[in-house]
Design a protein around this motif. Structure first.
Motif, short mmCIF file in Angstrom:
data_model
loop_
_atom_site.label_atom_id
_atom_site.label_comp_id
_atom_site.label_asym_id
_atom_site.label_seq_id
_atom_site.Cartn_x
_atom_site.Cartn_y
_atom_site.Cartn_z
N ALA A 29 0.83 -1.20 0.00
CA ALA A 29 0.00 0.00 0.00
C ALA A 29 0.87 1.25 0.00
O ALA A 29 1.93 1.29 0.62
CB ALA A 29 -0.91 0.00 1.21
N VAL A 30 0.41 2.24 -0.71
CA VAL A 30 1.13 3.50 -0.81
C VAL A 30 0.27 4.58 -0.19
O VAL A 30 -0.86 4.78 -0.60
CB VAL A 30 1.39 3.84 -2.29
N VAL A 31 0.79 5.23 0.83
CA VAL A 31 0.03 6.29 1.47
C VAL A 31 0.79 7.58 1.28
O VAL A 31 1.96 7.66 1.64
CB VAL A 31 -0.17 6.01 2.97
N THR A 32 0.15 8.57 0.69
CA THR A 32 0.86 9.81 0.46
C THR A 32 0.42 10.86 1.45
O THR A 32 -0.75 10.94 1.83
CB THR A 32 0.66 10.31 -0.99
N ALA B 485 1.46 -0.29 -4.87
CA ALA B 485 2.52 -0.37 -5.88
C ALA B 485 3.29 -1.67 -5.67
O ALA B 485 3.35 -2.18 -4.56
CB ALA B 485 3.45 0.82 -5.74
N PRO B 486 3.86 -2.20 -6.75
CA PRO B 486 4.58 -3.48 -6.60
C PRO B 486 5.73 -3.33 -5.61
O PRO B 486 6.31 -2.25 -5.50
CB PRO B 486 5.13 -3.75 -8.01
N ILE B 487 6.04 -4.41 -4.90
CA ILE B 487 7.18 -4.35 -3.98
C ILE B 487 8.47 -4.68 -4.73
O ILE B 487 8.45 -5.37 -5.75
CB ILE B 487 7.04 -5.31 -2.79
N THR B 501 10.09 -14.43 -1.42
CA THR B 501 10.15 -12.99 -1.71
C THR B 501 10.01 -12.74 -3.21
O THR B 501 9.28 -11.86 -3.65
CB THR B 501 11.49 -12.41 -1.22
N ARG B 502 10.75 -13.54 -3.98
CA ARG B 502 10.65 -13.40 -5.43
C ARG B 502 9.23 -13.61 -5.92
O ARG B 502 8.71 -12.86 -6.73
CB ARG B 502 11.54 -14.45 -6.11
N ARG B 509 3.71 -7.50 -8.76
CA ARG B 509 3.75 -6.86 -10.09
C ARG B 509 2.49 -7.19 -10.87
O ARG B 509 1.88 -6.35 -11.49
CB ARG B 509 4.98 -7.35 -10.87
N PHE B 510 2.09 -8.47 -10.81
CA PHE B 510 0.87 -8.89 -11.51
C PHE B 510 -0.33 -8.07 -11.06
O PHE B 510 -1.15 -7.64 -11.86
CB PHE B 510 0.64 -10.38 -11.25
N PHE B 511 -0.40 -7.81 -9.76
CA PHE B 511 -1.56 -7.10 -9.23
C PHE B 511 -1.49 -5.59 -9.50
O PHE B 511 -2.48 -4.98 -9.84
CB PHE B 511 -1.66 -7.31 -7.71
#
Lengths: 360, 533
Positions: A29-32, B485-487, B501-502, B509-511
């Motif tokens: 999750a990205v919280v700005t 955002a993708p990790i 982790t991979r 990324r898929f999501f």
């Protein structure tokens, strides 16, 4: 812990402005920090019934009337029960009884429903409320106390210390339901083996082929080319009803007469199981056991109406479409001295759906 | 210990309340729950429909048990329905006919029971879809999703055991198919069938056994799980749709007493009324038209109740000749594959919340729902799942489709076989694109306002449409959503990058690779300045 990183460059769709918080709790999750603030609840909007007392009075009247109408509906239902009796076997009377009892009680129920909902929406005070939420997890204090309680209980009982007792108890808990499983063996007869039962049918040498469900024997000469007959073995109907169905579920056969030259055989033996273009095949589908009851005269195909498996009678009932895997088993037949169709033996293989030990 | 009781208030109500409270401490419950807030939305009613239809099923079902006899003993039918007079049938079938033709209101109650059951499972299915597409299954509600899933499966089992009870031709064929599937299972199949049916199919035990399951065991478990399910709703408090003033820390709505009680209570009567109305006017399961069970005849167009359709369709869509003989035993792949397919499908449904939680790694509680467009890949996965189910379901009607649309049955089945594989893929791509497009549209509206329909002619002769900015409340709807955002793959404390982790990074990324971020204040200000110059 939250830390500040630049917006991801992964995608061209991402806005590049602003700085973002990420952290362990957040995951992806990205919280700005730059997000819009919540503007809070919008101003309350009054209903018509809040501003217009006459509309409020009307709504209240409607609600009350609906409740009284519901009472009328219930009384109507009781009268409908009394005055629309079922006259033995008269379908119209059943329809009317069902209809009026149903309409009456549906009316009574719907009137209550509409009244209550209207009451709630239009008449009751329109006061929206806000409840606070608290985290689902217990407070740290509570959790610490819970851990403490388990520790105390462990010490006082010696659960972790006295391994002999503990393992004994676990073992006993695993063992004690086992007899229940054994008891369920009694669900099926003790002295029978399904594998034997499933591999034999009522057919045996010399039994006549008879019409289903009348039990009248069939003469070869009565069958015209292109005709199909549903068949059960002679004597099946003399069985007690319960056994009869069990046997019929395996012994049902479809007899078809084709021109002999339309029948293609893989061996002389299979050909000898037919008589002058008359062939008998098990009617129990080799897929999951529905009766393969639909015969298509033009194409000589048999169709199972449950899952659409198709079998080609002119080619020893080979599967030509659908989920079935095996051809329908053939019943060897001949004609006796009086011209009646008789079985030469039982089927040479189990009929119906495949099962694990089928080839054993 | 002395207790100073407050003097009981006068009046009957006061006295009764005091009597009860001194014995049950019920005032605490009223204080706790009486003004509890429930948020309002039509989609929250789907779960209520499911609950209420279960109550209707219990009421109508109890009535039916007074008259139905779950026996397979053979009798000659001697009731009012003339066409079947003198026909040999089981007592179960005969008593069902008596309920339908000789008991006033019997047919109505039977039809209420059956319609309510169909509604029960439909409502559960739609409720699950609502929960899925709005992300209501996220922490802390993953376990309640599991409980709901169990209820969905139990409801199907209730339905199947129920419609098998009349022992008519249609339900008998249904049992025949179940038996055929069971015996096809490796190793244990033959014996499971033998034990279930108390001997060979059909035997004379199965109806009684299904009856015990249907009216005792299964309802008990269903009831227990419903209680659990609702308990969690109280513990978690209900989710709410995003909106101004709604946060993860509050719940906005109406108090149980009086508004919510009136609306929800009234809604029970509405559901009940509609079910009775349908039952009074529309015939369901006319067993008299099918006749008693006989292993030999079957009619074309054989159909199970709707919720079993997807399983029947899975059977029908198998290609021919899938059977092998290994080590002397028969492996019926035409049974094993569809059974596995259904189990895997159900397992995916069950596991999805846990999977998504693993991918996002989001450990926060979520009480504000997602609009489906704001979780494009989840919505797309849901669309793919719905498509997969729908194709299987259509498979169960392959013959009906063929006869109604005058196409070949082989053509229908082959088409569905292809669609079963391609359909979900296309549904996924389309749904994802639609979501992203809707999100872009939302951004566009936030940044540039909406079209007012007012055309202005500028001094230079140019025509232009006036756009108006949203107010704060409307804008909040479009900018307040979860952004992911993708990790990045990063080594752990020991400097290693693990396989997990991979995999997690790949799934993230898929999501979230394609994503539209919500408009920020800075962006908005920049855009405003830009448009003013």
């Amino acid at each position: 812990m939250a830390k500040i990183v630049k917006g991801s460059e992964k995608s061209d769709l991402v806005a590049t402005s602003g700085e973002r918080l990420t952290g362990k709790e957040l995951g992806t999750a990205v919280v700005t920090a730059d997000a819009f603030p919540n503007p809070g609840l919008p101003p309350h909007r009054q209903r018509v019934t809040d501003t217009n007392p006459r509309r409020l009075a009307r709504a209240a009247r409607i609600v009350a009337w609906l409740f009284y109408l519901s009472i009328a509906g219930s009384i109507f239902t009781i009268f409908a029960y009394m005055f629309f009796p079922i006259e033995g076997g008269d379908t119209t009377s059943i329809r009317l009884s069902t209809l009026y009892i149903g309409l009456g009680s549906a009316f009574a129920l719907l009137a209550i429903g509409i009244a209550a909902v209207h009451w709630g929406k239009a008449v009751m005070a329109d006061k929206e409320g806000v409840d606070e939420r608290h985290p689902v997890r217990g407070t740290d204090e509570t959790r610490a106390r819970a851990v403490e309680i388990f520790k105390e209980a462990d010490e006082e009982s010696g659960f972790s210390r006295r391994t002999l007792i503990r393992n004994g108890m676990i073992g006993a808990f695993i063992a004690f339901p086992l007899p229940a499983i054994a008891l369920f063996r009694g669900l099926a007869p003790m002295d029978e083996d399904p594998n034997n039962l499933m591999k034999h049918t009522f057919w045996k040498k010399g039994l006549r082929l008879t019409h289903d469900p009348t039990g009248v024997p069939i003469k070869a000469s009565d069958l015209t080319i292109g005709s199909s007959v549903h068949v059960i073995p002679e004597g099946l109907l003399d069985l007690p009803e319960a056994q009869m169905l069990d046997q019929k579920a395996k012994a049902a056969v479809l007899v078809v007469r084709l021109k002999p030259e339309d029948l293609h055989w893989t061996s002389e033996q299979r050909k000898s199981w037919s008589y002058d273009g008359i062939v008998a095949y098990s009617k129990i589908c080799t897929h999951v056991g529905c009766p393969v009851a639909l015969y298509e005269q033009q194409t000589h195909h048999l169709l199972c109406p449950c899952h659409q498996s198709q079998f080609d009678i002119s080619n020893e009932c080979a599967v030509i479409f659908g989920p079935a895997a095996r051809p329908l088993p053939q019943l060897p037949i001949a004609v006796d001295a009086d011209g009646y169709l008789v079985a030469l033996s039982d089927f040479d293989q189990p009929v119906g759906p495949s099962f694990w030990e089928r080839e054993k | 210990m002395t207790v100073t009781a407050t003097p009981p208030s006068s009046g009957v109500t006061g006295k009764i309340s005091n009597y009860l409270d001194e014995r049950t401490s019920i005032s605490g419950a009223v204080k706790e729950f009486g003004r509890k807030i429930f948020p309002d939305h039509w989609s929250f009613l789907l779960g209520e429909v499911a609950l209420y239809s279960f109550v209707i099923i219990l009421l109508s079902g109890s009535f039916l048990t007074f008259f139905f006899q779950a026996s397979m003993a053979s009798v000659q039918y001697d009731g009012s329905y003339v066409p079947l007079k003198g026909v040999e049938m089981s007592v179960a079938m005969s008593s069902t006919l008596d309920i339908s033709f000789d008991l006033r209101g019997g047919l109505l109650l039977r039809q209420i029971h059956h319609w309510a059951a169909l509604l029960f499972i439909s409502a559960i299915g739609l409720h699950m879809l609502r929960v899925f597409f709005t992300g209501a299954f996220r922490k802390p509600r993953e376990l309640n999703w599991s409980i709901g899933f169990v209820l969905f499966v139990l409801a199907m089992a209730e339905g199947f055991t129920g419609y098998s009870l009349p022992d008519d031709l249609l339900s008998g064929n249904g049992l025949r198919i179940i038996d055929g599937m069971i015996v096809g299972l490796p190793v244990v199949g033959t014996w499971i069938s033998f034990l279930l049916f108390g001997g060979e199919f059909p035997g004379s035990d199965i109806i009684g056994r299904l009856y015990t399951l249907h009216i005792l065991l299964l309802p008990l478990v269903v009831l227990a799980f419903i209680v659990l399910h609702l308990m969690f709703v109280i513990i978690h408090k209900h989710t709410q749709y995003p909106g101004p003033g709604r946060t993860e820390q509050n719940v906005v709505g109406y108090p149980v007493l009086p508004v919510y009680a009136a609306k929800a209570g009234g809604f029970f009567f509405l559901v009940f009324g509609v079910v009775v109305l349908i039952a009074a006017t529309v015939t369901i399961n006319p067993i008299w038209a099918y006749g008693p069970y006989d292993p030999s005849p079957v009619s074309a167009g054989t159909q199970p109740d709707w919720y079993i359709g997807f399983a029947d369709g899975a059977l029908r869509l198998m290609p021919p000749h899938l059977e092998t003989y290994w080590f002397g035993y028969t492996w019926s792949w035409n049974i094993i594959i569809p059974v596995l397919l259904l189990l895997v499908f159900l397992a995916v449904v069950f596991a999805y919340p846990f999977f998504e939680a693993w991918v996002t790694g989001d450990k926060r509680e979520h009480h504000v729902l997602d609009r489906p467009r704001n979780a494009p890949v989840r919505t797309a996965i849901g669309a793919a799942g719905v498509t997969f189910y729908a194709v299987l379901w259509a498979g169960a009607a392959s013959d009906i489709i063929a006869t109604h649309f005058k196409v070949t049955m082989e053509g229908v089945i082959n088409t569905l076989q292809i669609m079963l594989i391609l359909g979900p893929i296309f549904a996924f791509m389309i749904a994802k694109r639609v979501c992203l497009a809707l999100q872009k549209k939302d951004r566009e509206i936030v940044l540039h306002g909406f079209e007012t329909g007012r055309i202005v002619r500028l001094p230079g002769g140019e025509f232009t449409e006036v756009h108006q900015q949203l107010d704060d409340y409307d804008r909040w709807q479009l900018v307040s959503f979860n952004d992911n955002a993708p990790i990045m793959v990063r080594p752990n404390a020991r400097g290693k990058i693990t396989g997990a982790t991979r995999r997690r990074a790949a799934w993230s990324r898929f999501f979230f690779e394609d994503r539209i971020a919500p408009v920020t204040q800075t962006e908005y200000k920049q855009e405003l300045e830009h448009s003013h110059h």
